[in-house]
Motif scaffolding. Structure first.
Motif, PDB file in Angstrom:
ATOM      1  N   ASP A 114      34.153  -9.225  40.486  1.00 53.48           N
ATOM      2  CA  ASP A 114      34.620  -8.408  39.217  1.00 53.48           C
ATOM      3  C   ASP A 114      33.865  -7.391  39.181  1.00 53.48           C
ATOM      4  O   ASP A 114      34.946  -7.204  37.463  1.00 53.48           O
ATOM      5  CB  ASP A 114      35.766  -9.840  38.856  1.00 53.48           C
ATOM      6  N   LEU A 115      32.779  -7.445  39.310  1.00 44.52           N
ATOM      7  CA  LEU A 115      32.238  -6.642  38.401  1.00 44.52           C
ATOM      8  C   LEU A 115      32.754  -4.878  37.715  1.00 44.52           C
ATOM      9  O   LEU A 115      32.623  -4.440  36.367  1.00 44.52           O
ATOM     10  CB  LEU A 115      30.797  -6.351  38.761  1.00 44.52           C
ATOM     11  N   PRO A 116      32.954  -4.427  38.776  1.00 43.49           N
ATOM     12  CA  PRO A 116      33.507  -3.302  38.368  1.00 43.49           C
ATOM     13  C   PRO A 116      34.852  -3.430  37.709  1.00 43.49           C
ATOM     14  O   PRO A 116      35.494  -2.210  37.029  1.00 43.49           O
ATOM     15  CB  PRO A 116      34.299  -2.928  39.760  1.00 43.49           C
ATOM     16  N   THR A 117      35.518  -4.480  37.426  1.00 44.27           N
ATOM     17  CA  THR A 117      36.935  -4.443  36.386  1.00 44.27           C
ATOM     18  C   THR A 117      36.319  -4.329  35.314  1.00 44.27           C
ATOM     19  O   THR A 117      37.386  -4.514  33.494  1.00 44.27           O
ATOM     20  CB  THR A 117      38.111  -5.533  36.867  1.00 44.27           C
ATOM     21  N   TRP A 118      34.937  -4.564  34.697  1.00 42.64           N
ATOM     22  CA  TRP A 118      34.140  -5.572  33.399  1.00 42.64           C
ATOM     23  C   TRP A 118      34.372  -3.763  32.832  1.00 42.64           C
ATOM     24  O   TRP A 118      34.447  -2.569  33.356  1.00 42.64           O
ATOM     25  CB  TRP A 118      32.824  -5.897  33.088  1.00 42.64           C
ATOM     26  N   ARG A 119      33.691  -3.766  31.466  1.00 45.43           N
ATOM     27  CA  ARG A 119      34.003  -2.466  30.422  1.00 45.43           C
ATOM     28  C   ARG A 119      32.662  -2.318  30.244  1.00 45.43           C
ATOM     29  O   ARG A 119      31.436  -3.047  30.464  1.00 45.43           O
ATOM     30  CB  ARG A 119      34.014  -3.391  28.862  1.00 45.43           C
ATOM     31  N   THR A 120      31.970  -1.522  31.142  1.00 46.29           N
ATOM     32  CA  THR A 120      30.894  -0.365  31.695  1.00 46.29           C
ATOM     33  C   THR A 120      29.909  -1.709  32.233  1.00 46.29           C
ATOM     34  O   THR A 120      28.691  -1.508  31.544  1.00 46.29           O
ATOM     35  CB  THR A 120      30.142   0.163  30.279  1.00 46.29           C
ATOM     36  N   PRO A 121      30.224  -1.993  33.265  1.00 49.34           N
ATOM     37  CA  PRO A 121      29.049  -2.721  33.699  1.00 49.34           C
ATOM     38  C   PRO A 121      27.745  -2.269  34.241  1.00 49.34           C
ATOM     39  O   PRO A 121      26.906  -2.722  34.708  1.00 49.34           O
ATOM     40  CB  PRO A 121      29.781  -3.369  35.004  1.00 49.34           C
ATOM     41  N   GLU A 122      27.568  -0.864  34.203  1.00 44.63           N
ATOM     42  CA  GLU A 122      26.508  -0.067  34.784  1.00 44.63           C
ATOM     43  C   GLU A 122      25.376  -0.910  33.626  1.00 44.63           C
ATOM     44  O   GLU A 122      24.199   0.208  33.948  1.00 44.63           O
ATOM     45  CB  GLU A 122      27.049   1.151  35.423  1.00 44.63           C
ATOM     46  N   VAL A 150      29.247  -2.677  44.686  1.00 49.57           N
ATOM     47  CA  VAL A 150      29.766  -3.188  44.074  1.00 49.57           C
ATOM     48  C   VAL A 150      28.074  -2.432  43.181  1.00 49.57           C
ATOM     49  O   VAL A 150      27.948  -2.426  41.986  1.00 49.57           O
ATOM     50  CB  VAL A 150      29.846  -4.312  43.444  1.00 49.57           C
ATOM     51  N   LEU A 151      27.385  -2.892  44.216  1.00 45.20           N
ATOM     52  CA  LEU A 151      26.013  -2.377  44.196  1.00 45.20           C
ATOM     53  C   LEU A 151      25.885  -0.665  43.646  1.00 45.20           C
ATOM     54  O   LEU A 151      24.955  -0.680  42.801  1.00 45.20           O
ATOM     55  CB  LEU A 151      24.813  -2.792  44.974  1.00 45.20           C
ATOM     56  N   ALA A 152      26.567  -0.527  44.134  1.00 52.09           N
ATOM     57  CA  ALA A 152      26.512   1.295  44.410  1.00 52.09           C
ATOM     58  C   ALA A 152      26.849   1.449  42.762  1.00 52.09           C
ATOM     59  O   ALA A 152      26.466   2.464  42.024  1.00 52.09           O
ATOM     60  CB  ALA A 152      27.717   2.118  44.930  1.00 52.09           C
ATOM     61  N   ARG A 153      27.909   0.789  42.867  1.00 54.48           N
ATOM     62  CA  ARG A 153      28.453   1.065  40.881  1.00 54.48           C
ATOM     63  C   ARG A 153      27.500   1.108  40.218  1.00 54.48           C
ATOM     64  O   ARG A 153      27.518   1.223  39.175  1.00 54.48           O
ATOM     65  CB  ARG A 153      29.685   0.820  41.250  1.00 54.48           C
TER      66      ARG A 153
END
Length: 222
Positions: A114-122, A150-153
């Motif tokens: 779900d991390l791509p839906t979070w605020r600036t997860p990178e 997700v890893l790439a994000r």
């Protein structure tokens, strides 16, 4: 002085249950953590308010659940600020509060996806190593296209795996796939049982069960 190693385990904890404690203990052992901070979300940005009890109740239950464990601590940081509880803000604040400490942001594999839906997860990797709990035999595919995306994000090309990698070799920004344990219990399942008037013995600690009963929480059918 030895470097302090702190795990950060956030969530709504609505309510905290034995599965959370089992996961945290596995992370503590595998990553050689000095402490695991349990951080209830004040205003979770990705959760509907229906069925969500007030943050002070959730924090009280977390405090009761971790009492007596020398490596577990309830942390109210997200209750002490207004607005949505964004994890990146919490991790950055903790990095400032614990200068020189090694931070590990802990999550299950479902949360990782779900991390791509979070605020600036990178940005999480600027402050912490990401620890992703993985149970052998689960449906999570760490090398599948969704996990790779997700890893790439997050700016990573691959996993660090614990084991065989050791905790000491991990660095901020690494995505560590950690062998963990789990038990078949969920917060939604606990709420459903309570709403139906059924026992949750063994699914939450006795102190949490007593708190729920004393404050008449989760009595509405789900």
């Amino acid at each position: 002085m030895a470097e302090r190693r702190l795990g950060i385990l956030g969530g709504t904890f609505n309510p905290i249950h034995q599965g959370h404690l089992v996961l945290a203990e596995a992370f503590r052992e595998r990553l050689a953590l000095d402490r695991v901070l349990f951080i209830p979300a004040g205003t979770p940005p990705h959760k509907a308010p229906d069925g969500l009890v007030p943050a002070l109740h959730r924090y009280a239950m977390v405090s009761l659940a971790v009492a007596g464990h020398p490596g577990f601590v309830a942390c109210p940081i997200e209750l002490e600020r207004t607005g949505p509880s964004y994890s990146v803000d919490t991790v950055e604040a903790l990095a400032g509060d614990w200068p020189g400490a090694r931070l590990f942001f802990l999550m299950g594999s479902d949360t990782f996806l779900d991390l791509p839906t979070w605020r600036t997860p990178e940005r999480l990797g600027a402050f912490a190593t990401l620890g992703v709990g993985y149970r052998a035999g689960s449906t999570f595919e760490p090398e599948g296209p969704t996990a790779r995306a997700v890893l790439a994000r997050l700016g990573r090309t691959g996993w660090r795996r614990v084991p065989p990698d050791t905790p000491e070799t991990l660095a901020p920004g690494d995505c560590a796939l950690v062998e963990t344990r789990s038990i078949p219990v969920s917060a939604r399942g606990v709420r459903r049982r309570l709403g139906a008037g059924e026992s949750v013995e063994g699914q939450v600690t006795p102190a949490v069960a007593a708190y729920i009963a004393d404050h008449d929480l989760y009595r509405e059918p789900v």
